[in-house]
Enzyme design. Structure first.
Site, PDB file in Angstrom:
ATOM      1  N   ARG A 179       0.869  -1.177   0.000  1.00  0.00           N
ATOM      2  CA  ARG A 179       0.000   0.000   0.000  1.00  0.00           C
ATOM      3  C   ARG A 179       0.910   1.233   0.000  1.00  0.00           C
ATOM      4  O   ARG A 179       1.585   1.502   1.000  1.00  0.00           O
ATOM      5  CB  ARG A 179      -0.913   0.005   1.222  1.00  0.00           C
ATOM      6  CG  ARG A 179      -2.061  -1.004   1.204  1.00  0.00           C
ATOM      7  CD  ARG A 179      -1.661  -2.421   1.602  1.00  0.00           C
ATOM      8  NE  ARG A 179      -0.956  -2.495   2.868  1.00  0.00           N
ATOM      9  CZ  ARG A 179      -1.540  -2.585   4.063  1.00  0.00           C
ATOM     10  NH1 ARG A 179      -2.834  -2.651   4.157  1.00  0.00           N
ATOM     11  NH2 ARG A 179      -0.810  -2.672   5.161  1.00  0.00           N
TER      12      ARG A 179
ATOM     13  N   ARG B  77       0.738   7.926   5.176  1.00  0.00           N
ATOM     14  CA  ARG B  77       0.058   6.662   5.411  1.00  0.00           C
ATOM     15  C   ARG B  77      -0.186   5.927   4.103  1.00  0.00           C
ATOM     16  O   ARG B  77      -0.629   6.516   3.126  1.00  0.00           O
ATOM     17  CB  ARG B  77      -1.284   6.900   6.119  1.00  0.00           C
ATOM     18  CG  ARG B  77      -1.163   7.580   7.463  1.00  0.00           C
ATOM     19  CD  ARG B  77      -2.511   8.032   7.976  1.00  0.00           C
ATOM     20  NE  ARG B  77      -3.135   9.018   7.089  1.00  0.00           N
ATOM     21  CZ  ARG B  77      -4.378   9.469   7.222  1.00  0.00           C
ATOM     22  NH1 ARG B  77      -5.134   9.020   8.210  1.00  0.00           N
ATOM     23  NH2 ARG B  77      -4.857  10.365   6.374  1.00  0.00           N
TER      24      ARG B  77
END
Length: 318
Positions: free
Chosen positions: A225, A233
């Site tokens: 991710r 993030r």
């Protein structure tokens, strides 16, 4: 097999990427029957086994009206061949109580995956502390002074609540220490709540990798991710881009070391988050990324999971 999925409301599913849906689809393809309920539907009355108001469903193949449901009925959890706890975080007090109801259901004879006690015993952020050889510098504390000392030593740090999900409540504080005091007060609630503090890992630019462990064995591909823009993030819920990759040698080492330990404790499926060479979380409640990995690589994690579930149920029947 008769399978009961304890999950969030079906109408909230995004079936193009939902891992629970992928499990259901593979299970139905193998002629297993599907039944669903939500945590709020589970009851335990004095002198009776744990039961729930459930609905039998069939997947239709239609992307919009994707399931057909029968009328709600009452059923004992022990009547199913397997009960799959797939309620999404947060792990709040209601989730905690649900694990106790599910543990009683186990005493009634239910087979629950992941096991309720294992869910309680492995809080997703704290669980990494048991494996110091695989994690970066990490501190768990309520004390602002401890956080200040950790920052003075490591300069660039990440702070996050222990009960966060999807990247919520994560802060980065650089060498200038800007806003460290106010961030600490926000997260620790003036000393009332514990905070996890970790050294910032610059390898995050290459992705926060989700390494899936099924039946104690790592799936050959992970989902990295990757943070987008100025975001720190990588979580998909925070806008990260998911890129499937073969496991690195380090990813495989981590999976092969932690997998058998976690499986032995009753965790049929876990999702280990890895940044660079370091484990950052061990996800046990409802690990995801099955469909993203399949869509990009053809690696069918849902089939691997149903294989492991069938084997686990067969073993418990002996």
């Amino acid at each position: 097999m008769k399978l009961l999925f304890i999950a969030d409301p079906l109408q909230s599913f995004k079936i193009c990427k939902d891992t629970t849906f992928a499990m259901m689809r593979t299970a139905q393809q193998r002629t297993h029957t599907l039944t669903v309920c939500e945590v709020r539907h589970i009851t335990w009355q004095r002198g009776s086994p744990v039961s729930a108001q459930v609905r039998d469903i069939q997947l239709t193949g239609d992307p919009i009206h994707w399931y057909a449901a029968e009328a709600q009925r009452s059923a004992m959890l022990a009547d199913f061949d397997a009960v799959l706890m797939r309620k999404d975080p947060p792990f709040d007090s209601e989730y905690f109580y649900a694990t106790h109801l599910l543990e009683q259901a186990e005493r009634d004879g239910a087979r629950v995956f992941n096991r309720p006690r294992a869910l309680r015993d492995h809080p997703e952020k704290l669980a990494i502390m048991e494996f110091p050889q695989f994690i970066g510098p990490t501190l768990v504390t309520r004390e602002a002074a401890d956080i200040q000392r950790f920052h003075a030593e490591h300069q660039d740090i990440i702070l996050k609540p222990l009960d966060g999900m999807g990247g919520m409540g994560i802060f980065r504080v650089g060498p200038d220490g800007l806003n460290l005091g106010s961030i600490t007060e926000t997260l620790n609630r003036h000393g009332a709540q514990s905070v996890m503090v970790q050294k910032f890992l610059p390898e995050i630019v290459e992705g926060d990798k989700r390494v899936l462990i099924i039946g104690g064995k790592p799936v050959p591909f992970c989902l990295a991710r990757i943070p987008q823009g100025s975001e720190v993030r990588g979580n998909l819920a925070a806008g990260g881009k998911g890129v499937a990759r073969p496991l690195s040698a380090r990813d495989r080492e981590i999976g092969e070391a932690l997998g058998p330990v976690l499986h032995e404790r009753g965790l049929l499926l876990t999702g280990i988050d890895v940044i660079g060479d370091c484990v950052t979380e061990i996800n046990v409640t409802s690990p995801t990324c099955f469909q993203e990995i399949f869509d990009q690589t053809g690696c069918d994690a849902a089939s691997l999971f149903i294989d492991a579930l069938e084997a686990a149920v067969a073993s418990l029947r002996r």
